[in-house]
Scaffold this motif. Sequence first.
Motif, mmCIF file in Angstrom:
data_model
loop_
_atom_site.group_PDB
_atom_site.id
_atom_site.type_symbol
_atom_site.label_atom_id
_atom_site.label_comp_id
_atom_site.label_asym_id
_atom_site.label_seq_id
_atom_site.Cartn_x
_atom_site.Cartn_y
_atom_site.Cartn_z
ATOM 1 N N LEU A 7 0.849 -1.184 0.000
ATOM 2 C CA LEU A 7 0.000 0.000 0.000
ATOM 3 C C LEU A 7 0.889 1.239 0.000
ATOM 4 C CD1 LEU A 7 -2.650 -1.063 2.646
ATOM 5 C CD2 LEU A 7 -3.013 -0.878 0.193
ATOM 6 N N ALA A 8 0.570 2.205 -0.869
ATOM 7 C CA ALA A 8 1.373 3.429 -0.963
ATOM 8 C C ALA A 8 0.473 4.646 -0.887
ATOM 9 C CB ALA A 8 2.170 3.451 -2.265
ATOM 10 N N VAL A 9 0.924 5.660 -0.165
ATOM 11 C CA VAL A 9 0.213 6.939 -0.085
ATOM 12 C C VAL A 9 0.897 7.899 -1.048
ATOM 13 C CG1 VAL A 9 -0.563 8.821 1.390
ATOM 14 C CG2 VAL A 9 -0.378 6.506 2.326
ATOM 15 N N LEU A 10 0.152 8.381 -2.011
ATOM 16 C CA LEU A 10 0.687 9.214 -3.087
ATOM 17 C C LEU A 10 -0.068 10.537 -3.137
ATOM 18 C CD1 LEU A 10 0.727 6.402 -5.804
ATOM 19 C CD2 LEU A 10 2.577 7.001 -4.227
ATOM 20 N N ALA A 11 0.606 11.591 -3.591
ATOM 21 C CA ALA A 11 -0.002 12.929 -3.603
ATOM 22 C C ALA A 11 0.161 13.584 -4.959
ATOM 23 C CB ALA A 11 0.613 13.808 -2.515
ATOM 24 N N THR A 12 -0.889 14.252 -5.389
ATOM 25 C CA THR A 12 -0.857 15.123 -6.559
ATOM 26 C C THR A 12 -1.464 16.457 -6.145
ATOM 27 O OG1 THR A 12 -1.531 15.379 -8.878
ATOM 28 C CG2 THR A 12 -3.064 14.245 -7.405
ATOM 29 N N CYS A 13 -1.417 17.457 -7.022
ATOM 30 C CA CYS A 13 -1.865 18.774 -6.558
ATOM 31 C C CYS A 13 -2.286 19.691 -7.703
ATOM 32 C CB CYS A 13 -0.767 19.451 -5.730
ATOM 33 S SG CYS A 13 0.790 19.702 -6.598
ATOM 34 N N ASN A 14 -3.087 20.689 -7.337
ATOM 35 C CA ASN A 14 -3.360 21.863 -8.169
ATOM 36 C C ASN A 14 -2.594 23.031 -7.556
ATOM 37 O OD1 ASN A 14 -5.353 20.473 -9.695
ATOM 38 N ND2 ASN A 14 -6.908 20.977 -8.172
ATOM 39 N N LEU A 15 -1.853 23.774 -8.368
ATOM 40 C CA LEU A 15 -1.135 24.945 -7.875
ATOM 41 C C LEU A 15 -1.483 26.161 -8.727
ATOM 42 C CD1 LEU A 15 2.492 23.650 -7.122
ATOM 43 C CD2 LEU A 15 0.507 23.724 -5.614
ATOM 44 N N ASP A 16 -1.746 27.277 -8.064
ATOM 45 C CA ASP A 16 -2.065 28.537 -8.760
ATOM 46 C C ASP A 16 -0.763 29.296 -9.009
ATOM 47 O OD1 ASP A 16 -3.236 30.735 -9.829
ATOM 48 O OD2 ASP A 16 -4.505 31.214 -8.117
ATOM 49 N N GLN A 17 0.003 28.810 -9.998
ATOM 50 C CA GLN A 17 1.302 29.421 -10.290
ATOM 51 C C GLN A 17 1.140 30.664 -11.158
ATOM 52 O OE1 GLN A 17 2.498 27.841 -7.887
ATOM 53 N NE2 GLN A 17 4.383 26.959 -8.717
ATOM 54 N N TRP A 18 2.201 31.485 -11.183
ATOM 55 C CA TRP A 18 2.188 32.744 -11.934
ATOM 56 C C TRP A 18 3.503 32.832 -12.698
ATOM 57 C CZ3 TRP A 18 1.822 38.216 -9.229
ATOM 58 C CH2 TRP A 18 1.568 39.192 -10.197
ATOM 59 N N ALA A 19 3.414 32.993 -14.009
ATOM 60 C CA ALA A 19 4.612 32.991 -14.848
ATOM 61 C C ALA A 19 5.634 34.009 -14.355
ATOM 62 C CB ALA A 19 4.239 33.281 -16.302
ATOM 63 N N MET A 20 6.860 33.545 -14.165
ATOM 64 C CA MET A 20 8.027 34.346 -13.762
ATOM 65 C C MET A 20 7.994 34.767 -12.291
ATOM 66 S SD MET A 20 9.715 34.194 -16.500
ATOM 67 C CE MET A 20 11.081 35.294 -16.168
ATOM 68 N N ASP A 21 7.045 34.272 -11.533
ATOM 69 C CA ASP A 21 6.981 34.589 -10.100
ATOM 70 C C ASP A 21 7.700 33.484 -9.324
ATOM 71 O OD1 ASP A 21 6.323 35.608 -7.591
ATOM 72 O OD2 ASP A 21 4.346 34.651 -7.577
ATOM 73 N N PHE A 22 9.021 33.459 -9.418
ATOM 74 C CA PHE A 22 9.786 32.365 -8.823
ATOM 75 C C PHE A 22 9.588 32.282 -7.318
ATOM 76 C CE2 PHE A 22 11.902 33.134 -12.862
ATOM 77 C CZ PHE A 22 12.088 31.848 -13.326
ATOM 78 N N GLU A 23 9.548 33.424 -6.652
ATOM 79 C CA GLU A 23 9.385 33.404 -5.205
ATOM 80 C C GLU A 23 8.029 32.834 -4.801
ATOM 81 O OE1 GLU A 23 9.474 36.553 -1.437
ATOM 82 O OE2 GLU A 23 10.477 37.041 -3.320
ATOM 83 N N ASP A 239 -2.239 32.485 -15.069
ATOM 84 C CA ASP A 239 -0.822 32.707 -14.790
ATOM 85 C C ASP A 239 -0.257 33.911 -15.538
ATOM 86 O OD1 ASP A 239 -0.561 31.752 -17.376
ATOM 87 O OD2 ASP A 239 1.036 30.331 -16.905
ATOM 88 N N GLY A 240 -1.155 34.765 -16.052
ATOM 89 C CA GLY A 240 -0.694 35.992 -16.679
ATOM 90 C C GLY A 240 -1.176 36.185 -18.103
ATOM 91 N N GLY A 241 -1.983 35.273 -18.630
ATOM 92 C CA GLY A 241 -2.432 35.380 -20.012
ATOM 93 C C GLY A 241 -3.917 35.139 -20.160
ATOM 94 N N ARG A 242 -4.329 34.725 -21.353
ATOM 95 C CA ARG A 242 -5.739 34.535 -21.665
ATOM 96 C C ARG A 242 -6.288 33.201 -21.153
ATOM 97 N NH1 ARG A 242 -3.381 37.814 -25.138
ATOM 98 N NH2 ARG A 242 -4.563 39.246 -26.471
ATOM 99 N N LEU A 243 -5.390 32.276 -20.823
ATOM 100 C CA LEU A 243 -5.839 30.950 -20.426
ATOM 101 C C LEU A 243 -6.119 30.880 -18.931
ATOM 102 C CD1 LEU A 243 -3.405 28.674 -22.466
ATOM 103 C CD2 LEU A 243 -5.577 29.672 -23.171
ATOM 104 N N TYR A 244 -7.109 30.053 -18.585
ATOM 105 C CA TYR A 244 -7.338 29.691 -17.195
ATOM 106 C C TYR A 244 -7.079 28.199 -17.081
ATOM 107 C CZ TYR A 244 -9.585 28.520 -12.810
ATOM 108 O OH TYR A 244 -9.814 28.046 -11.546
ATOM 109 N N PHE A 245 -6.134 27.835 -16.241
ATOM 110 C CA PHE A 245 -5.818 26.432 -16.003
ATOM 111 C C PHE A 245 -6.748 25.918 -14.910
ATOM 112 C CE2 PHE A 245 -2.108 28.483 -17.764
ATOM 113 C CZ PHE A 245 -1.715 27.603 -18.764
ATOM 114 N N ASP A 246 -7.475 24.847 -15.222
ATOM 115 C CA ASP A 246 -8.635 24.517 -14.395
ATOM 116 C C ASP A 246 -8.417 23.393 -13.400
ATOM 117 O OD1 ASP A 246 -8.467 22.683 -16.495
ATOM 118 O OD2 ASP A 246 -10.624 22.405 -16.627
ATOM 119 N N GLY A 247 -7.161 23.072 -13.092
ATOM 120 C CA GLY A 247 -6.908 22.137 -12.008
ATOM 121 C C GLY A 247 -7.465 20.756 -12.264
ATOM 122 N N CYS A 248 -8.258 20.252 -11.328
ATOM 123 C CA CYS A 248 -8.837 18.914 -11.368
ATOM 124 C C CYS A 248 -7.753 17.837 -11.269
ATOM 125 C CB CYS A 248 -9.685 18.699 -12.617
ATOM 126 S SG CYS A 248 -10.871 17.343 -12.438
ATOM 127 N N ALA A 249 -6.807 18.029 -10.352
ATOM 128 C CA ALA A 249 -5.852 16.967 -10.043
ATOM 129 C C ALA A 249 -6.621 15.716 -9.644
ATOM 130 C CB ALA A 249 -4.924 17.406 -8.915
#
Length: 732
Positions: A7-23, A239-249
């Motif tokens: 049995l293994a516990v595994l993780a995936t995720c949705n992240l609200d990233q922003w282009a060039m926002d490294f911090e 993330d800074g453009g016309r697209l919306y990334f809709d998650g659903c991990a």
Amino acid sequence: MVGRQRLAVLATCNLDQWAMDFEGNLRRITRSIAEARRRGATYRVGPELEIPGYGCEDHFNEHDTVEHSWECIAELLRGGHTDGIVCDVGMPVMHRGVRYNCRVFLLNRRVLLIRPKLHLANDGNYRETRYFATWKRRRQWEEHTLPADVAAVTGQASCPFGDAVLAFRDTVLAAETCEELFTPQAPHIDLALAGVEIISNGSGSHHQLRKLNQRLDLMLNATAKSGGVYLYANQQGCDGGRLYFDGCACALVNGKLVAQGSQFSMKEVEVVTVTVDLDEVASYRGAVASLQEQASSAEPFPLIHVDFNLCCPPDAFCLPTPAREPFYHAPEEEIGRGPACWLWDYLRRSGASGFLLPLSGGADSSSVAAIVGCMCQMVCEAVAAGDEDVLADAVRVGQYGEGERPTDAAELANRLLCSVYMGTENSSQETQDRAAALAKQVGFHHLNVKIDSVVASMTSLFALITGRTPRFRVHGGSPAENLALQNIQARLRMVLAFLLAQLMPWVRGRSGFLLVLGSANVDEGLRGYLTKYDCSSADINPIGGISKADLRRFLRWCAVHLGYPALAEVEAAPPTAELEPLAANGAVAQTDEQDMGMTYEELGVYGRLRKISRCGPLSMFRALLGQWRDRYAPGEVAEKVKHFFKYYAINRHKATTLTPAYHAESYSPDDNRFDHRQFLYNFRWPWQFRAIDRLAAQAEAALQKPAGAAAVQLQRQHEAAAAGTRDAALHT
């Protein structure tokens, strides 16, 4: 231990990233890793190119982007974030002078493997081959020299780079990336046949109406055919453009969904964890004879051996996550929630203090108003649920005082949106009343302005300059005069909208500025049925990629589900620009569909055939001969197709000035990113239109014959064209 359940516990995720926002991106990555570790996960996968953000576009050509990405890797390793958990992160990597889109596997302050993408997305909104190359040496890897600051942390001079898989003590894991899921010869098939039990996909997949079904179907079918565990991570947000990334991990096991994250959410970090039984994978694969036969002859992948257990220790009590049914939002809800989240990201990251909406009382601007209302409801729901990130942004953008917080969506809407009805003597009382009623129900700060004096000043100035006074058509004016008098009203509304956007915060005793919202739908952009630089010229447009038909369904849905009953009346009214004089009884004398010479339903058909089915004038006519054979004679179909292409060509230049819009429809005419067609045409289309006329004449002649070979042949042509149209619609 022999015989122990894996049995293994595994993780995936949705992240609200922003282009060039490294911090900010690094902060969200570390938060997701910490949450995955807290839940007991031994593996965490994140979105595609999550370190710099997927939407960097030409910033990927700057070496700084690669350098800063490695600096973030060094921070992850140095900070102990990879201790005891395999971290699979996405970033660009330069290998032997070539830039690749990569997955980087980290564990216990070491780099295990860099896996470059094998198939790149390079159509529609994607231009990955502009920045990256594909890895072409299948089932091969070589040494990659690590940057000095990373090597100093890991003690490694190099690490494996290429098409390999990770062999842990108790299972085998591998990755594919976004587009590779969609390719005909997808990597997950060969990986599964080679014995890989866990396959992950770090993705950057944007929202498009009704697209989630396709994504989930591909993953369900992949694991149903080959067995195995499939983990899907995605970016979520603008993330800074016309697209919306809709998650659903999500996570799938042996053809069944076991976990699904949110598709539309204001969470910056959302982690989805599952407990999977890897023995079930082995059992599932062993029960299919044909799979066994193919696997027995499959070419192996090179293994990178990792001295680490992904599975739970023997003394841990774990239960596999049960299967569940997929959840899909209705398209009407997608229109509300997707653009609402996109607007919220744009608002909170732009430094603006709200929105300004020219609200006409028509379907389009009312749809935008409803989307902003939906945004405010979602913000208040997130605050009530305890989301501290959303609360901090809402307090800052809404300029709440110390100890105050948004609790009521209407009160928040009053702070965040100013609507203005800019009427003239050509505006009806009905649209004015509808705009006021809707603003009250949503909660906007609403203005009712008459701009006749400004219009009169402009026409007086023209008369002073030229000595001529233009008149409307109903007063004896020419078509040129009539059109000019309509356009000046629309353009003056744009000027006033931007003036109000700059100064209304000052008027209301607040700081900052407002973003002007546009409200031209995708069909009007396609037909060019808008005035260049009118009130559809704005800062951003949440409905610029949505069809009129979908918007009308959305309005009916909002009237019930969002609690804005005024929208039912808006939807029932005929679309009109109200730029020409009213009839003697005060009724509207101008409707949009009469002006355009086509219905919005027909526009949607033209748009899908033009873009999705790649039809020119002649092939569109052929397709519509079959599709509309029971509605129009061939000659009528020919005239309709020629009418569309004439005005499409005449107005194509307007696409170069379309307001940046939320991408939601695959026939968007957006000239700047999506639709790379020229904007100067010979609008007469002489060669193409002659071909249409010849074919229409043949069709008319054949239809006049009661029987015979010609009629049979035409019937077959109709059936073939109709079948082709149905196939194109199913493919879409």
